[in-house]
Design a protein around this motif. Structure first.
Motif, PDB file in Angstrom:
ATOM      1  N   PHE A  47       0.772  -1.475   2.898  1.00  0.00           N
ATOM      2  CA  PHE A  47      -0.335  -0.520   1.923  1.00  0.00           C
ATOM      3  C   PHE A  47       0.324   0.670   1.552  1.00  0.00           C
ATOM      4  CE2 PHE A  47      -3.565   2.742   1.618  1.00  0.00           C
ATOM      5  CZ  PHE A  47      -4.426   1.818   0.747  1.00  0.00           C
ATOM      6  N   GLN A  48       0.873   1.190   2.322  1.00  0.00           N
ATOM      7  CA  GLN A  48       1.429   2.777   1.864  1.00  0.00           C
ATOM      8  C   GLN A  48       2.479   2.590   0.709  1.00  0.00           C
ATOM      9  OE1 GLN A  48       0.505   5.514   2.791  1.00  0.00           O
ATOM     10  NE2 GLN A  48      -0.784   4.800   4.315  1.00  0.00           N
ATOM     11  N   GLU A  49       3.147   1.783   0.852  1.00  0.00           N
ATOM     12  CA  GLU A  49       4.138   1.228  -0.596  1.00  0.00           C
ATOM     13  C   GLU A  49       3.228   0.886  -1.815  1.00  0.00           C
ATOM     14  OE1 GLU A  49       8.105  -0.501   0.478  1.00  0.00           O
ATOM     15  OE2 GLU A  49       6.921  -1.238   2.050  1.00  0.00           O
ATOM     16  N   ILE A  50       2.309   0.116  -1.566  1.00  0.00           N
ATOM     17  CA  ILE A  50       1.620  -0.321  -2.843  1.00  0.00           C
ATOM     18  C   ILE A  50       0.973   0.936  -3.385  1.00  0.00           C
ATOM     19  CG2 ILE A  50      -0.601  -1.762  -3.223  1.00  0.00           C
ATOM     20  CD1 ILE A  50       0.595  -3.692  -0.926  1.00  0.00           C
ATOM     21  N   ALA A  51       0.272   1.439  -2.267  1.00  0.00           N
ATOM     22  CA  ALA A  51      -0.685   2.891  -3.029  1.00  0.00           C
ATOM     23  C   ALA A  51       0.276   3.947  -3.571  1.00  0.00           C
ATOM     24  CB  ALA A  51      -1.259   3.353  -1.655  1.00  0.00           C
ATOM     25  N   GLN A  52       1.558   4.006  -3.289  1.00  0.00           N
ATOM     26  CA  GLN A  52       2.730   4.721  -3.673  1.00  0.00           C
ATOM     27  C   GLN A  52       3.291   4.144  -5.049  1.00  0.00           C
ATOM     28  OE1 GLN A  52       3.607   7.857  -2.729  1.00  0.00           O
ATOM     29  NE2 GLN A  52       1.724   7.810  -1.559  1.00  0.00           N
ATOM     30  N   GLY A  53       2.817   3.021  -5.653  1.00  0.00           N
ATOM     31  CA  GLY A  53       3.430   2.278  -6.894  1.00  0.00           C
ATOM     32  C   GLY A  53       3.743   1.163  -6.926  1.00  0.00           C
ATOM     33  N   ALA A  54       3.868   0.515  -5.432  1.00  0.00           N
ATOM     34  CA  ALA A  54       4.740  -0.895  -5.550  1.00  0.00           C
ATOM     35  C   ALA A  54       3.714  -1.940  -6.092  1.00  0.00           C
ATOM     36  CB  ALA A  54       5.424  -1.113  -4.337  1.00  0.00           C
ATOM     37  N   VAL A  55       3.354  -1.766  -7.269  1.00  0.00           N
ATOM     38  CA  VAL A  55       2.219  -2.892  -7.738  1.00  0.00           C
ATOM     39  C   VAL A  55       2.252  -2.948  -9.184  1.00  0.00           C
ATOM     40  CG1 VAL A  55       0.178  -1.003  -7.665  1.00  0.00           C
ATOM     41  CG2 VAL A  55      -0.086  -3.534  -7.675  1.00  0.00           C
ATOM     42  N   GLU A  56       2.206  -4.010  -9.751  1.00  0.00           N
ATOM     43  CA  GLU A  56       2.410  -4.047 -11.200  1.00  0.00           C
ATOM     44  C   GLU A  56       0.718  -4.426 -11.594  1.00  0.00           C
ATOM     45  OE1 GLU A  56       4.972  -7.182 -12.730  1.00  0.00           O
ATOM     46  OE2 GLU A  56       6.674  -6.271 -11.496  1.00  0.00           O
ATOM     47  N   VAL A  57       0.099  -3.734 -12.558  1.00  0.00           N
ATOM     48  CA  VAL A  57      -1.167  -3.770 -12.868  1.00  0.00           C
ATOM     49  C   VAL A  57      -1.430  -4.248 -14.333  1.00  0.00           C
ATOM     50  CG1 VAL A  57      -3.287  -2.534 -13.179  1.00  0.00           C
ATOM     51  CG2 VAL A  57      -1.793  -2.045 -11.272  1.00  0.00           C
ATOM     52  N   GLU A  58      -2.119  -5.056 -14.744  1.00  0.00           N
ATOM     53  CA  GLU A  58      -2.771  -5.337 -15.919  1.00  0.00           C
ATOM     54  C   GLU A  58      -4.217  -5.266 -16.085  1.00  0.00           C
ATOM     55  OE1 GLU A  58      -1.009  -9.057 -17.276  1.00  0.00           O
ATOM     56  OE2 GLU A  58       0.798  -8.878 -15.913  1.00  0.00           O
TER      57      GLU A  58
END
Length: 161
Positions: A47-58
Motif C-alpha cells: 500500500f505504501q508504494e502504491i500511495a507513493q505513486g506506484a500506480v498507473e491511473v486513467e
C-alpha cells in the motif's frame, strides 16, 4: 472399470473446461477502457508504494467530476477498476443519489477500507487519495474514514485542467 474411469474423468473434464472459460472471460484493462471506467493499475504490492505513486491511473477526470457533482447535489455514479500486479481485477462503484454516497468496495486491500457496501456522507481528495467519510456498512458498522481510490497527484492535476 471403464464406467468408474469415465465417472472420474468426466467431472475433471468439466472442471477444466469451466476454468478455461473463466480465464478467457477475465475483465481486462482494455475492457475497462472500453467501458470508460476509472482505472488504477498497481505497479507494486505494498500500500505504501502504491500511495507513493506506484500506480498507473486513467480517467481520473471522472472521479473529479463525481466529487464536483456531490458538492453541487447532482446525481452521479462511476465504476473503478483496480488491477493488481498479478492481473487480478476488482470492480468498485461509487454513486451519489443527491443525498447519500454509496461505496461498493470489492477490493478491500487498502488500509482501513474493508470490502463491503457502505453509505457515506462525504467524499474528498487529499493528495493522490480519495477518502469517503462518515460511512456505515450494511451491518451497521461505522467507519469514520475509508480510502475509496489511490491515484497519483499528476493524474488528478491533469484531470482538473
Amino acid at each position: 472399470m471403464k464406467k468408474i474411469l469415465l465417472f472420474l474423468l468426466l467431472p475433471l473434464t468439466l472442471i477444466a473446461a469451466c476454468s478455461n472459460a473463466d480465464s478467457e472471460e477475465n475483465y481486462s484493462v482494455e475492457d475497462a477502457r472500453e467501458n470508460d471506467d476509472v482505472i488504477a493499475q498497481h505497479q507494486a504490492n505494498s500500500f505504501q508504494e502504491i500511495a507513493q505513486g506506484a500506480v498507473e491511473v486513467e480517467n481520473a477526470d471522472k472521479l473529479v467530476q463525481l466529487m464536483n457533482n456531490v458538492e453541487e447535489n447532482k446525481e452521479d455514479e462511476l465504476t473503478i477498476s483496480v488491477f493488481d500486479l498479478d492481473g487480478s481485477h476488482y470492480e468498485n462503484k461509487i454513486s451519489y443519489d443527491g443525498e447519500t454516497i454509496t461505496f461498493e468496495n470489492n477490493y478491500g486491500n487498502y488500509e482501513q477500507s474493508p470490502a463491503g457496501t457502505y453509505e457515506c456522507s462525504y467524499i474528498s481528495q487529499r493528495g493522490p487519495i480519495v477518502y469517503l467519510s462518515s460511512c456505515t456498512a450494511e451491518d451497521g458498522t461505522e467507519l469514520s474514514t475509508m480510502i475509496g481510490f489511490v491515484g497519483t497527484e499528476e493524474a488528478f492535476r491533469e484531470a482538473q485542467n
